[in-house]
Design a protein around this motif. Structure first.
Motif, PDB file in Angstrom:
ATOM      1  N   SER A 117       0.843  -1.199   0.000  1.00 14.35           N
ATOM      2  CA  SER A 117       0.000   0.000   0.000  1.00 14.35           C
ATOM      3  C   SER A 117       0.874   1.243   0.000  1.00 14.35           C
ATOM      4  N   VAL A 118       0.506   2.223  -0.818  1.00 18.12           N
ATOM      5  CA  VAL A 118       1.267   3.483  -0.850  1.00 18.12           C
ATOM      6  C   VAL A 118       1.058   4.286   0.430  1.00 18.12           C
ATOM      7  N   ALA A 119       0.069   3.895   1.257  1.00 16.76           N
ATOM      8  CA  ALA A 119      -0.250   4.664   2.465  1.00 16.76           C
ATOM      9  C   ALA A 119       0.556   4.237   3.677  1.00 16.76           C
ATOM     10  N   LEU A 120       1.282   3.116   3.599  1.00 14.22           N
ATOM     11  CA  LEU A 120       1.925   2.570   4.792  1.00 14.22           C
ATOM     12  C   LEU A 120       3.404   2.910   4.925  1.00 14.22           C
ATOM     13  N   ARG A 121       3.922   3.700   4.009  1.00 20.50           N
ATOM     14  CA  ARG A 121       5.329   4.099   4.096  1.00 20.50           C
ATOM     15  C   ARG A 121       5.427   5.604   3.940  1.00 20.50           C
ATOM     16  N   GLN A 122       6.163   6.247   4.844  1.00 17.66           N
ATOM     17  CA  GLN A 122       6.348   7.693   4.735  1.00 17.66           C
ATOM     18  C   GLN A 122       7.380   8.018   3.662  1.00 17.66           C
ATOM     19  N   TYR A 123       7.116   9.053   2.877  1.00 11.87           N
ATOM     20  CA  TYR A 123       8.118   9.534   1.924  1.00 11.87           C
ATOM     21  C   TYR A 123       7.872  11.018   1.668  1.00 11.87           C
ATOM     22  N   GLY A 124       8.965  11.750   1.619  1.00  8.43           N
ATOM     23  CA  GLY A 124       8.866  13.191   1.468  1.00  8.43           C
ATOM     24  C   GLY A 124       9.024  13.665   0.044  1.00  8.43           C
ATOM     25  N   ASP A 125       9.501  12.769  -0.845  1.00  3.85           N
ATOM     26  CA  ASP A 125       9.692  13.173  -2.230  1.00  3.85           C
ATOM     27  C   ASP A 125       9.523  11.980  -3.152  1.00  3.85           C
ATOM     28  N   LEU A 126       9.530  12.241  -4.433  1.00 10.47           N
ATOM     29  CA  LEU A 126       9.450  11.206  -5.454  1.00 10.47           C
ATOM     30  C   LEU A 126      10.821  11.046  -6.087  1.00 10.47           C
ATOM     31  N   ASP A 127      11.351   9.833  -6.078  1.00  6.49           N
ATOM     32  CA  ASP A 127      12.665   9.566  -6.659  1.00  6.49           C
ATOM     33  C   ASP A 127      12.494   8.892  -8.009  1.00  6.49           C
ATOM     34  N   ILE A 128      13.057   9.522  -9.041  1.00  2.72           N
ATOM     35  CA  ILE A 128      12.943   8.997 -10.400  1.00  2.72           C
ATOM     36  C   ILE A 128      14.338   8.960 -11.020  1.00  2.72           C
ATOM     37  N   LEU A 129      14.697   7.816 -11.571  1.00  7.36           N
ATOM     38  CA  LEU A 129      15.992   7.651 -12.230  1.00  7.36           C
ATOM     39  C   LEU A 129      15.819   7.806 -13.740  1.00  7.36           C
ATOM     40  N   ILE A 130      16.680   8.626 -14.331  1.00  7.91           N
ATOM     41  CA  ILE A 130      16.677   8.808 -15.786  1.00  7.91           C
ATOM     42  C   ILE A 130      18.105   8.611 -16.297  1.00  7.91           C
ATOM     43  N   LYS A 131      18.248   8.594 -17.612  1.00  8.27           N
ATOM     44  CA  LYS A 131      19.583   8.508 -18.191  1.00  8.27           C
ATOM     45  C   LYS A 131      20.184   9.913 -18.280  1.00  8.27           C
ATOM     46  N   LYS A 132      21.487   9.978 -18.130  1.00  4.37           N
ATOM     47  CA  LYS A 132      22.158  11.269 -18.049  1.00  4.37           C
ATOM     48  C   LYS A 132      21.902  12.133 -19.281  1.00  4.37           C
ATOM     49  N   GLU A 133      21.819  11.499 -20.449  1.00 10.03           N
ATOM     50  CA  GLU A 133      21.614  12.291 -21.663  1.00 10.03           C
ATOM     51  C   GLU A 133      20.226  12.915 -21.747  1.00 10.03           C
ATOM     52  N   ASN A 134      19.325  12.510 -20.844  1.00 13.54           N
ATOM     53  CA  ASN A 134      17.956  13.032 -20.861  1.00 13.54           C
ATOM     54  C   ASN A 134      17.681  14.083 -19.780  1.00 13.54           C
ATOM     55  N   ILE A 135      18.730  14.523 -19.086  1.00 13.24           N
ATOM     56  CA  ILE A 135      18.519  15.473 -17.991  1.00 13.24           C
ATOM     57  C   ILE A 135      17.824  16.741 -18.492  1.00 13.24           C
TER      58      ILE A 135
END
Length: 380
Positions: A117-135
């Motif tokens: 469940s997305v409700a059972l863990r605290q998180y302050g931000d969204l972490d997304i990994l991309i490829k360096k050439e797409n920054i």
């Protein structure tokens, strides 16, 4: 030895809670004690788990006023998580529509995978990994969506920034996003095989919508490395490892160990697994137990982690000896030397903010960082 509050907190975060034990520990708690416990849970990122446990096994142990405050606080966490998970889905769709590969990790993806469940863990931000050439593309898409970067980027120092830093934070209202092009800062000298990392992904559904996320093995390795880098100062990071492994139908321990050994973080992996066993009773296969028993450093590091963050003597200040502990967490001499070199010379965001060198002078940063550290610690 865990402090009494940390023991209660740990007991309430178990996969299967010993109800009688928790009720006995809480029998002498006053409303003020509960307030302290909830503050500790918030600090350790396990507020939803504690609230869920107490509501189910000890609903009559605190006053109506205190219960109301706790309920409102928990509802705020749940509402924030729902907002964040909805935004993650939209961002992943946005990147996909523009032909840009992206993977989620931690945050809602880990919550769904490990806790169900997305409700059972605290998180302050969204972490997304991309490829360096797409920054550049990713930042443009986010800014068009109303996000503001937490640092102003200038064209003449863009390459410098991308080489110094592995992540940039952006915010829009109550949502904060961290866009990563490397999983960890260069300072820790922990490298993933980029090609394999992007080939070895999993898909998870949030609200019936599929998104890409780090593979199970890479997520476990990341959680152990990330927790180690912060000396496992938050119970959440240990609980994540425990719940993630429990949620997986069958862990390929040989693959996990081989990958950790190749990356030079086998001890970090074993440390995370040992803490998960100690705190949450995670069952480990015999071959993993033997590896742990054959490494005397593990027990030493466990005791130091507990002393720093989970005992009655725990201090709020970050220890100056953290470098030494991180050095001990690397099992190979070559990796220790790489870590020492990178910690001393690899530039970070702070170094970039200290002085923004143009792209053509990027090679000077290995000299800038030691100078900044010297001025920080010895010329105050």
């Amino acid at each position: 030895m865990l402090s009494s509050d940390h023991r209660v907190l740990t007991d309430c975060c178990q996969n299967k809670i010993d109800t009688a034990s928790v009720i006995e520990r809480l029998s002498a708690y006053s409303d003020q004690d509960y307030l302290r416990l909830y503050q500790l849970a918030n600090k350790h990122g396990v507020y939803p788990l504690l609230y869920k446990a107490l509501k189910s096994i000890a609903p009559d142990t605190f006053s109506d006023a205190t219960e109301s405050d706790f309920k409102q606080s928990n509802m705020a966490v749940v509402q924030h998580n729902m907002l964040m998970s909805g935004e993650l889905l939209q961002l992943m769709q946005l990147f996909d529509e523009h032909g840009m590969e992206a993977m989620a990790f931690k945050g809602p993806a880990l919550a769904e995978m490990a806790y169900g469940s997305v409700a059972l863990r605290q998180y302050g931000d969204l972490d997304i990994l991309i490829k360096k050439e797409n920054i550049g593309t990713a930042l443009a898409l986010l800014q068009n969506r109303g996000y503001t970067p937490e640092i102003v980027l200038e064209n003449e120092t863009l390459d410098t920034f991308y080489n110094c830093v592995n992540v940039i934070g952006l915010h829009k209202g109550a949502v904060r996003v961290e866009v990563h092009w490397e999983l960890l800062s260069k300072n820790y000298a922990i490298d993933w095989d980029e090609e394999e990392l992007w080939k070895d992904y999993e898909t998870i559904k949030i609200n019936q919508r599929p998104i890409k996320m780090l593979s199970f093995e890479n997520h476990i390795l990341y959680l152990c490395a990330h927790g180690s880098k912060h000396l496992f100062e938050r119970l959440e990071w240990i609980c994540d490892i425990d719940r993630a492994i429990r949620s997986h139908v069958k862990t390929d321990w040989d693959k996990l160990i081989l990958q950790a050994k190749t990356m030079g973080i086998e001890r970090m992996l074993l440390l995370g697994l040992t803490l998960s066993k100690l705190f949450f009773g995670l069952e480990l296969p015999e071959k993993i137990e033997k590896k742990i028993d054959s490494d005397p450093r593990i027990e030493e590091l466990i005791q130091k982690v507990i002393g720093l963050h989970y005992s009655d003597e725990t201090s709020a200040a970050k220890p100056y000896g953290s470098f030494g502990l991180l050095w001990q967490m690397r099992e190979n001499l070559i990796d220790r030397l790489r870590f020492t070199y990178q910690a001393m010379f690899a530039p970070t965001l702070i170094d970039y903010q200290f002085v923004r060198l143009p792209n053509k002078l990027l090679f000077l940063y290995p000299f800038i960082r030691p100078f900044r550290l010297l001025t920080k610690y010895f010329y105050r």
